[in-house]
Scaffold this motif. Structure first.
Motif, PDB file in Angstrom:
ATOM      1  N   UNK A  45       0.863  -1.165   0.050  1.00 31.13           N
ATOM      2  CA  UNK A  45       0.092   0.040  -0.018  1.00 31.13           C
ATOM      3  C   UNK A  45       0.981   1.333   0.122  1.00 31.13           C
ATOM      4  N   UNK A  46       0.440   2.415  -0.824  1.00 32.12           N
ATOM      5  CA  UNK A  46       1.045   3.622  -0.688  1.00 32.12           C
ATOM      6  C   UNK A  46       0.035   4.533   0.024  1.00 32.12           C
ATOM      7  N   UNK A  47       0.542   5.172   0.890  1.00 28.91           N
ATOM      8  CA  UNK A  47      -0.100   6.222   1.733  1.00 28.91           C
ATOM      9  C   UNK A  47      -0.060   7.669   1.236  1.00 28.91           C
ATOM     10  N   UNK A  48      -0.815   8.379   0.625  1.00 25.01           N
ATOM     11  CA  UNK A  48      -0.771   9.735   0.467  1.00 25.01           C
ATOM     12  C   UNK A  48      -1.160  10.657   1.435  1.00 25.01           C
ATOM     13  N   UNK A  74       4.076   2.269   2.209  1.00 23.61           N
ATOM     14  CA  UNK A  74       4.957   3.540   2.043  1.00 23.61           C
ATOM     15  C   UNK A  74       4.130   4.741   2.466  1.00 23.61           C
ATOM     16  N   UNK A  75       4.663   5.729   2.819  1.00 26.65           N
ATOM     17  CA  UNK A  75       4.097   6.884   3.164  1.00 26.65           C
ATOM     18  C   UNK A  75       4.758   8.275   2.172  1.00 26.65           C
ATOM     19  N   UNK A  76       3.979   8.829   1.527  1.00 31.20           N
ATOM     20  CA  UNK A  76       4.414  10.038   0.813  1.00 31.20           C
ATOM     21  C   UNK A  76       3.682  11.250   1.369  1.00 31.20           C
ATOM     22  N   UNK A  77       4.732  11.994   2.004  1.00 28.24           N
ATOM     23  CA  UNK A  77       3.985  13.326   2.481  1.00 28.24           C
ATOM     24  C   UNK A  77       4.210  14.199   1.557  1.00 28.24           C
ATOM     25  N   UNK A  78       3.029  15.082   1.411  1.00 31.02           N
ATOM     26  CA  UNK A  78       2.842  16.029   0.145  1.00 31.02           C
ATOM     27  C   UNK A  78       2.561  17.305   0.783  1.00 31.02           C
ATOM     28  N   UNK A  79       3.602  18.311   0.398  1.00 34.17           N
ATOM     29  CA  UNK A  79       3.390  19.896   1.041  1.00 34.17           C
ATOM     30  C   UNK A  79       3.678  20.755  -0.252  1.00 34.17           C
ATOM     31  N   UNK A  80       3.004  21.680  -0.238  1.00 37.02           N
ATOM     32  CA  UNK A  80       2.956  22.653  -1.581  1.00 37.02           C
ATOM     33  C   UNK A  80       4.018  23.742  -1.401  1.00 37.02           C
TER      34      UNK A  80
END
Length: 379
Positions: A45-48, A74-80
């Motif tokens: 699983x990929x976690x957004x 995995x965890x993908x931390x998204x920041x703008x």
């Protein structure tokens, strides 16, 4: 005129009795479901995680996703914003858990007015697995979360899995919302599940196949929509996939805010529901049994019949609140403030009434309007 209003609210009051009874049945049937765990089924699983700013308990919430009893994720931390202070927190977590597959993506690309969706789109290409999990930053979960919610994907027809949430707060506006989520929102969802099936999802948890996300047009399809979570659960059902609501409750932390901020946010959500499911929005009138019975009693000068119906509606509402707060959710906010559920229902009726008229919202300190398709555009 008074006779006509009396008849109308008499019908609404009787409808509310049916609604409350069906709420009790729907809650019982759903919370009686058992989650069967197949220990041999654990796809990667990929976690957004879309992030913006330092929220209360954010580190605790993110850590709960990092520490999962699950073999491969995995965890993908998204920041703008490259200057967002949340970046330092994410870097701290990455250093603290070097054994976990954690990645920080900072990218300011905007694909629509819904900046959260832009955030998700920017992180998607870094997701290595075929199952994508989207979960808001204010959500806290237990260690068995991933292995529980993934189970429905053993059925190839399932395209999306979502779950309910309960809210917690230590301030009065947050407590009002917490009671509304538990005693109004959850029964409404479970009734919809029984009557028409699950054709929606919640930002608390959206686990979906990557190929399904691609088939609906990926995040670009919903980049200007306020109801992004609803659409991620709804659009796949139009392609023949199933959306499943699992019996797993995650915790949602509520930020401290003024009562006016609470009202503006709730009006935004209610108008979002109106444009997403207009018939369902109109049908919500039956969910406000306290308001309907009070008005019916007023128009009938609190005669024997109207007073009896008033007592019946108040009793049913109290039973629903007690069952959810003490039996199903074990929610401390409900236990301590159960008596406020009547006031909360009146407040939510007011919000429903305001949401019914107009299409303007305030979001992230900006003014938008919503068109008939539920899409945002600048005022």
């Amino acid at each position: 005129m008074l006779n006509l209003l009396s008849i109308i609210f008499g019908i609404l009051t009787l409808g509310s009795i049916v609604y409350y009874l069906y709420s009790l049945y729907s809650c019982h049937s759903f919370f009686s479901l058992e989650n069967k765990i197949n220990p041999h089924f654990s796809p990667s699983i990929s976690i957004l995680k879309p992030l913006w700013g330092l929220e209360t308990n954010l580190e605790k919430n993110l850590t709960s996703f990092i520490n999962q009893d699950y073999p491969d994720y995995q965890i993908v931390f998204c920041v703008r914003d490259k200057d967002d202070p949340v970046i330092l927190l994410v870097e701290k977590l990455i250093a603290k858990y070097p054994q976990q597959d954690l990645k920080l993506v900072v990218f300011d690309r905007i694909i629509g007015y819904n900046y959260k969706v832009s955030n998700l789109a920017n992180g998607l290409k870094y997701c290595h697995h075929d199952l994508i999990l989207i979960a808001d930053s204010d959500i806290e979960v237990k260690e068995d979360y991933l292995k529980t919610i993934v189970q429905p994907f053993q059925d190839k027809k399932v395209g999306v899995v979502t779950c309910l949430y309960q809210s917690f707060a230590d301030n009065y506006t947050g407590i009002i919302e917490s009671l509304g989520v538990a005693c109004n929102f959850i029964p409404n969802v479970l009734i919809a599940r029984n009557l028409e099936g699950v054709k929606f999802a919640f930002g608390s948890t959206i686990l979906m196949r990557k190929k399904v996300l691609e088939e609906i047009g990926s995040f670009e399809r919903i980049a200007n929509s306020l109801a992004d979570d609803f659409l991620l659960g709804n659009l796949p059902t139009k392609l023949g996939y199933q959306t499943v609501l699992v019996n797993y409750i995650v915790n949602h932390g509520i930020e401290k805010e003024s009562f006016n901020q609470y009202l503006q946010r709730q009006i935004r959500w209610f108008r979002c529901i109106k444009f997403s499911r207009f018939q369902g929005y109109i049908g919500m009138i039956f969910t406000y049994g306290i308001v309907n019975s009070i008005l019916f009693a007023l128009f009938n000068s609190f005669n024997l019949l109207s007073s009896l119906l008033l007592i019946i509606l108040f009793s049913f509402k109290l039973i629903i609140g007690y069952q959810l707060g003490f039996k199903y959710l074990n929610n401390q906010n409900i236990k301590e403030y159960l008596g406020l559920i009547f006031i909360v229902e009146i407040i939510r009726f007011y919000i429903w009434l305001i949401g019914l008229f107009g299409n303007k919202i305030i979001w992230k300190n900006q003014s938008f309007s919503i068109n008939s398709k539920g899409e945002l555009f600048r005022c």
